[in-house]
Enzyme design. Structure first.
Site, PDB file in Angstrom:
ATOM      1  N   GLN A  89      34.765  65.897  56.514  1.00  0.00           N
ATOM      2  CA  GLN A  89      33.204  65.823  55.388  1.00  0.00           C
ATOM      3  C   GLN A  89      32.275  65.390  56.004  1.00  0.00           C
ATOM      4  O   GLN A  89      31.319  64.340  55.881  1.00  0.00           O
ATOM      5  CB  GLN A  89      33.928  64.140  55.145  1.00  0.00           C
ATOM      6  N   GLY A 200      41.551  49.132  54.476  1.00  0.00           N
ATOM      7  CA  GLY A 200      41.618  48.044  53.214  1.00  0.00           C
ATOM      8  C   GLY A 200      42.475  48.771  52.353  1.00  0.00           C
ATOM      9  O   GLY A 200      43.056  46.949  51.688  1.00  0.00           O
ATOM     10  N   ASP A 325      41.615  49.138  42.073  1.00  0.00           N
ATOM     11  CA  ASP A 325      41.203  50.482  43.313  1.00  0.00           C
ATOM     12  C   ASP A 325      40.198  50.806  43.295  1.00  0.00           C
ATOM     13  O   ASP A 325      40.048  51.702  43.469  1.00  0.00           O
ATOM     14  CB  ASP A 325      42.110  50.867  44.022  1.00  0.00           C
ATOM     15  N   ARG A 354      32.867  53.727  41.944  1.00  0.00           N
ATOM     16  CA  ARG A 354      33.973  54.184  41.663  1.00  0.00           C
ATOM     17  C   ARG A 354      34.659  53.807  40.650  1.00  0.00           C
ATOM     18  O   ARG A 354      34.818  54.442  39.470  1.00  0.00           O
ATOM     19  CB  ARG A 354      34.840  53.912  42.486  1.00  0.00           C
TER      20      ARG A 354
HETATM   21 CA    CA Z   1      40.683  51.494  48.084  1.00  0.00          CA
END
Ligand code: CA
Length: 596
Positions: A89, A200, A325, A354
């Site tokens: 990435q 996280g 999430d 997100r």
């Molecule tokens: Ca997460």
């Protein structure tokens, strides 16, 4: 004649420095603060993550354009080698004719940018028991002075002499045994090295650090879970209290803030106009939101930090009290926003979250200016209320409380089907902004999930979710869609659908082109105005990294890293099964116009 004399003098200088080692520097060109600050317009280099600290990923180069791109051909490719493939990435950096590119398993290579010849390689020795959530990836390095600096999966930073690859310093960000890791590209801001942290999913504490890039010593550290003390450090490294982030227990019940997550696991960006660092924070821990009533600051937010003081100046939470999430880690990209009501141009930032909404905030104070969906289906909220700045939740789409729903037996709460999936309307793949068109180019995904909550308690170094899930496609023909998004009217101007989920970043250029890669292995060029596909090249494995461009001796180059992996094959449920035919890899490709 003049040139050969120069060459001779240079040779002499090198010899001198070898005999007087330590008495002076004969390093190749060093990277200065001005180089960093002006990276968006200095076309001979790429020395920041984002092609400029504002993160626009826009280049003024236009030799490669809608008319010439048909002649774009590969000039070299370099394999990262070995058996260590997996997800790649990394955004390459380009400086002084060299490319610095990181690879999976905490490796970094220096290559001749023109020929692809290997200059040096550094492989970090990783301990047993590292806990990267989402593959053994790395997103890139920072470069400053004579050093190139990158982070490792065991949550360390390594600084290497950019000319020799020799280690100059190593520092530990945090203990990997607690679940900390590091995958982002560090960013240089005002002569400081700015990093966040990852982890996280393990109940770690999200934190932003500023260090002296030449020594690695801490300057300040700012926790982004409300209730934790921030610190600054004097010249001798003595720790001095620098104020609590927010107010302890104001948005977290009991002791949960001590393991509250909110990892800022992507790069920080910086805008000198307002003198603020912008960084996104991840999900609050655990995922099961019933265990932590409150907004759970500063999780799932954009946080603006004054680099001079290490203090939080403003925050904007895109998903308060997140239960899906929806890490708010996506890049907050500075741009000039023409407010349709006042007609005024506002110093703003754009973020494709997100959670499926695109947010436009005043970047001087965080005030919400606009918010609209950039995906076709959002189940968890009706809309973002522009007056309050908060989502209007659909309560029935929050996964149920194990102690109240789904039988109330405390084992498994009611399951909800919810879009976007937790891998997001957009994930780590950075978007681009073109000041020519005024559009953001967003690598989006359309997918949903079954999600439910379970009981969980914190255990050091163990996953701290309290949730189960299966990701599901929404359409047979596509999941990914590259979208041109107008931040003023909230319209999707054009889109290019893609069968597999998009996981690489985007590059926009003054040549009216947008470049991006696909998991199917293609690097593509799209007409930035119309969305017409004008060029593609098969790189041999999936592209999940952002392309870059630069020029040398009047020729424009494009580079992109190829190598399928990342979070989708590991967490993608039914989508992972659908794309399990994709092959791994590990290489970097460079292109320029064919000379006939
Ligand atoms: Ca997460």
């Amino acid at each position: 004649m003049e040139q050969s004399r120069k060459k001779l003098r240079l040779c002499g200088a090198v010899t001198l420095s070898m005999t007087l080692a330590g008495f002076g520097s004969a390093h190749a060109k060093e990277v200065t603060d001005a180089d960093i600050l002006n990276d968006a317009t200095i076309t001979s280099q790429v020395v920041t993550h984002g092609l400029g600290t504002k993160g626009q990923r826009y280049s003024p180069l236009k030799q490669i354009n809608t008319a010439t791109v048909k002649d774009l051909v590969p000039i070299w490719s370099f394999s990262f080698g070995g058996e260590k493939q997996r997800g790649q990435q990394s955004q390459p950096l380009i400086h002084d004719g060299k490319m610095f590119v990181t690879a999976s398993y905490s490796r970094i290579f220096a290559l001749d940018a023109k020929t692809g010849a290997k200059l040096w390689k550094y492989e970090h020795r990783l301990p047993e028991g590292i806990m990267p959530c989402c593959d053994v990836i790395n997103r890139g390095a920072a470069i400053y002075g004579n050093l190139v600096i990158f982070g490792t999966l065991d949550a360390r930073l390594v600084a290497l002499d950019k000319d020799t690859g020799k280690v100059v310093w190593r520092e530990t960000i945090a203990d990997y045994k607690d679940g900390y890791s590091f995958t982002a590209a560090p960013q240089i801001v005002k002569g400081m090295l700015i990093t966040g942290n990852s982890g996280g999913e393990f109940g770690i504490v999200g934190r932003v650090d500023a260090r002296d890039p030449m020594t690695g010593k801490l300057i300040w550290t700012r926790p982004v879970v409300e209730g934790h003390m921030g610190y600054k450090y004097d010249k001798d490294g003595k720790q001095i209290e620098n104020g609590i982030s927010g107010t302890t227990n104001a948005s977290w019940p009991g002791d949960l803030w001590k393991t509250g997550g909110a990892a800022p696991w992507l790069s920080a960006y910086y805008d000198p106009d307002v003198n603020l660092i912008f960084i996104g924070t991840g999900n609050p821990a655990p995922w099961n939101s019933w265990l932590r009533p409150g907004d759970n600051l500063y999780s799932a937010a954009t946080v603006a930090i004054n680099p001079d003081t290490g203090q939080i100046v403003w925050h904007y939470q895109s998903t308060p009290h997140d239960g899906w999430d929806y890490d708010g880690v996506n890049e907050f990209v500075s741009f000039e926003y023409k407010d349709p009501k006042s007609g005024q141009v506002v110093k703003a930032g754009g973020k494709a979250d997100r959670n499926g909404f695109f947010f436009v905030n005043d970047r001087s104070n965080g005030k919400l200016l606009n918010a609209f969906p950039f995906v076709n289906r959002i189940d968890w909220a009706e809309r973002i209320d522009l007056a309050t700045g908060r989502p209007v939740y659909k309560d029935e789409n929050r996964p149920g409380n194990p102690f109240a729903d789904g039988g109330g037996d405390g084992q498994k709460g009611s399951v909800v089907f919810n879009a976007p999936s937790f891998l997001g309307g957009k994930n780590q793949q950075p978007m681009a902004f073109s000041p020519d068109t005024g559009y953001f180019y967003v690598p989006a995904n359309e997918w949903a999930m079954d999600i439910w909550n379970e009981p969980v308690s914190y255990k050091r170094g163990a996953a701290y979710l309290g949730a189960g899930f299966t990701i599901k496609p929404l359409h047979d023909e596509y999941i990914g869609a590259l979208r041109a998004v107008d931040p003023v009217n909230g319209k999707i101007v054009w889109e290019v659908k893609n069968n597999a989920p998009l996981w690489g970043g985007v590059l926009a250029t003054a040549g009216d082109l947008v470049f991006y890669g696909t998991p199917e292995g293609f690097l593509k060029a799209i007409n930035a105005k119309t969305g017409e596909e004008v060029w593609q090249f098969q790189t041999g494995s999936g592209v999940i990294a952002p392309p870059v461009t630069w020029e040398e001796n009047g020729e424009q180059y494009i580079a992109v890293v190829s190598g399928w992996g990342g979070a989708v094959p590991l967490w993608g449920g039914d989508v992972a099964s659908r794309v399990n035919y994709l092959e791994q890899g590990g290489s970097v490709w460079v292109f320029r116009l064919h000379k006939s």
